[in-house]
Design a protein around this motif. Structure first.
Motif, PDB file in Angstrom:
ATOM      1  N   TRP A   1       0.664  -1.119  -0.048  1.00 29.97           N
ATOM      2  CA  TRP A   1      -0.310   0.110  -0.078  1.00 29.97           C
ATOM      3  C   TRP A   1       1.013   1.225   0.059  1.00 29.97           C
ATOM      4  CZ3 TRP A   1      -3.948   1.163   4.552  1.00 29.97           C
ATOM      5  CH2 TRP A   1      -4.600   2.087   4.262  1.00 29.97           C
TER       6      TRP A   1
ATOM      7  N   TRP B   1       1.493   3.484  -3.346  1.00 32.31           N
ATOM      8  CA  TRP B   1       0.923   4.961  -3.298  1.00 32.31           C
ATOM      9  C   TRP B   1       1.974   5.815  -3.449  1.00 32.31           C
ATOM     10  CZ3 TRP B   1       1.673   9.356  -0.257  1.00 32.31           C
ATOM     11  CH2 TRP B   1       0.710  10.490  -0.188  1.00 32.31           C
TER      12      TRP B   1
ATOM     13  N   GLU C   1      -1.410   2.419  -8.889  1.00 32.36           N
ATOM     14  CA  GLU C   1      -2.823   2.093  -8.406  1.00 32.36           C
ATOM     15  C   GLU C   1      -2.511   0.721  -7.517  1.00 32.36           C
ATOM     16  OE1 GLU C   1      -5.655   3.129  -8.606  1.00 32.36           O
ATOM     17  OE2 GLU C   1      -5.142   4.763 -10.262  1.00 32.36           O
TER      18      GLU C   1
ATOM     19  N   ASP D   1      -3.788  -1.941  -7.315  1.00 31.58           N
ATOM     20  CA  ASP D   1      -3.994  -3.448  -7.853  1.00 31.58           C
ATOM     21  C   ASP D   1      -2.846  -3.711  -8.689  1.00 31.58           C
ATOM     22  OD1 ASP D   1      -5.102  -1.509  -9.612  1.00 31.58           O
ATOM     23  OD2 ASP D   1      -6.688  -2.396 -10.028  1.00 31.58           O
ATOM     24  N   ALA D   2      -1.967  -2.725  -8.802  1.00 31.12           N
ATOM     25  CA  ALA D   2      -0.876  -2.534 -10.001  1.00 31.12           C
ATOM     26  C   ALA D   2       0.359  -3.606  -9.804  1.00 31.12           C
ATOM     27  CB  ALA D   2      -0.208  -1.221 -10.244  1.00 31.12           C
TER      28      ALA D   2
ATOM     29  N   TRP E   1     -10.001   2.268   1.801  1.00 28.13           N
ATOM     30  CA  TRP E   1     -10.828   1.484   1.056  1.00 28.13           C
ATOM     31  C   TRP E   1     -11.855   0.694   1.708  1.00 28.13           C
ATOM     32  CZ3 TRP E   1     -10.914   1.567  -4.559  1.00 28.13           C
ATOM     33  CH2 TRP E   1      -9.801   2.430  -5.283  1.00 28.13           C
TER      34      TRP E   1
ATOM     35  N   ASN F   1     -13.991  -2.057  -1.711  1.00 30.05           N
ATOM     36  CA  ASN F   1     -13.555  -1.766  -2.834  1.00 30.05           C
ATOM     37  C   ASN F   1     -14.099  -0.316  -3.402  1.00 30.05           C
ATOM     38  OD1 ASN F   1     -12.003  -4.039  -3.409  1.00 30.05           O
ATOM     39  ND2 ASN F   1     -13.919  -5.235  -3.904  1.00 30.05           N
TER      40      ASN F   1
ATOM     41  N   PRO G   1     -13.359   3.661  -2.788  1.00 31.58           N
ATOM     42  CA  PRO G   1     -12.453   4.635  -2.220  1.00 31.58           C
ATOM     43  C   PRO G   1     -13.164   5.723  -1.303  1.00 31.58           C
ATOM     44  CG  PRO G   1     -12.807   5.082  -4.316  1.00 31.58           C
ATOM     45  CD  PRO G   1     -13.646   3.986  -4.036  1.00 31.58           C
TER      46      PRO G   1
END
Length: 295
Positions: free
Chosen positions: A34, A38, A43, A45-46, A85, A88, A90
């Motif tokens: 995370w 960030w 993202e 989920d990247a 989140w 899912n 934000p």
């Protein structure tokens, strides 16, 4: 150094530092992912797609600095990134509210016609109250999951309501969610078909033992008195007057089931299944509350 190597290294730092989790992640690797993603503007989920990406020295320094802040300040990651989140969805968050993590969100996010909550609702369910709304996350999730309802989101804290306004506007739900300043149920009108509430319920002994991360959150949103049930008593006492005939109240009480059952021995409730088990969230009908109040 690749992205996955950087995350793994930062996870080791978090683990060695003994930070506490529970504000969106449950372990050092997820927390490191995370913070690193960030800090690099990626993202969340990247990771899978970019795990072998080579990070520059500048990127590594930036990520390490953010993890260092997490370790040194013991602030939850959500306060450092200003985002959390839930199911899912934000949400903006800062130190004016607790980090959203309610298991009630799971019941709402199941959506219309598909979840266990729907067995207790009807096609006339229209008016919903999110009591102790905090940053507005449950109100937003309810409005997204049930497009036909309108939602009142109430809190005693002006700071919390200011954060909730950010999230209501972010999700463009201003026409369906009304923010109300209220000391629990005192200043809401009703009657409501559904009330959801994640109130302050941490008992005094647990409050004194909370990890540093939780001490960055407003104690007003956590502390529930000696047995954790001070505000719950008021909610259960006052709720029937704010509920329609067939309404239900969904209440989160966390790890306080023993205290709840001791305080409300004759109250008939249904315990709802969540990812944390069946002892964190309960449902009670208006009829059951009315029966209990007459005993």
């Amino acid at each position: 150094m690749t992205l996955i190597e950087l995350i793994t290294a930062e996870a080791a730092r978090l683990k060695q530092a003994g930070v506490s989790f529970g504000h969106g992640t449950a372990n050092a690797f997820d927390e490191a992912a995370w913070l690193v993603l960030w800090s690099l503007g990626m993202e969340l989920d990247a990771l899978e797609a970019h795990a072998k990406k080579v990070v520059s020295d500048e990127e590594r320094t930036k990520a390490e600095a953010l993890v260092s802040r997490r370790i040194e300040t013991r602030q939850p990651a959500a306060y450092l990134t200003k985002e959390a989140w839930l199911q899912n969805v934000p949400f903006y968050v800062d130190e004016r509210t607790i980090v959203p993590r309610s298991f009630v969100a799971e019941l709402l996010a199941d959506g219309e016609g598909t979840g266990q909550l729907d067995a207790w609702l009807s096609d006339t369910t229209r008016k919903v109250l999110d009591l102790c709304t905090g940053n507005g996350s449950l109100a937003v999730i309810a409005a997204l999951a049930y497009p036909e309802v309108i939602v009142d989101a109430a809190d005693i804290s002006d700071d919390a309501l200011a954060v909730a306004r950010i999230n209501v506007d972010r999700h463009k739900l201003g026409k369906r969610i009304t923010l109300i300043k209220s000391d629990l149920l005192n200043d809401v009108a009703g009657p409501y078909d559904l009330i959801v509430c994640n109130p302050p319920y941490v008992n005094a002994q647990s409050m004194s033992a909370l990890p540093d991360e939780y001490r960055h959150e407003p104690s007003l949103a956590l502390a529930g008195g000696d047995d954790g049930m001070d505000l719950v008593r008021r909610i259960l006492r006052d709720a029937p007057a704010k509920m329609t005939k067939d309404a239900v109240l969904v209440l989160e009480i966390g790890n306080e089931r023993a205290h709840f059952e001791h305080a409300f021995r004759r109250l008939e409730v249904a315990w709802m299944e969540t990812s944390a088990g069946d002892d964190q969230v309960l449902l009670v009908t208006r009829e059951a509350l009315a029966r209990w109040s007459r005993q």
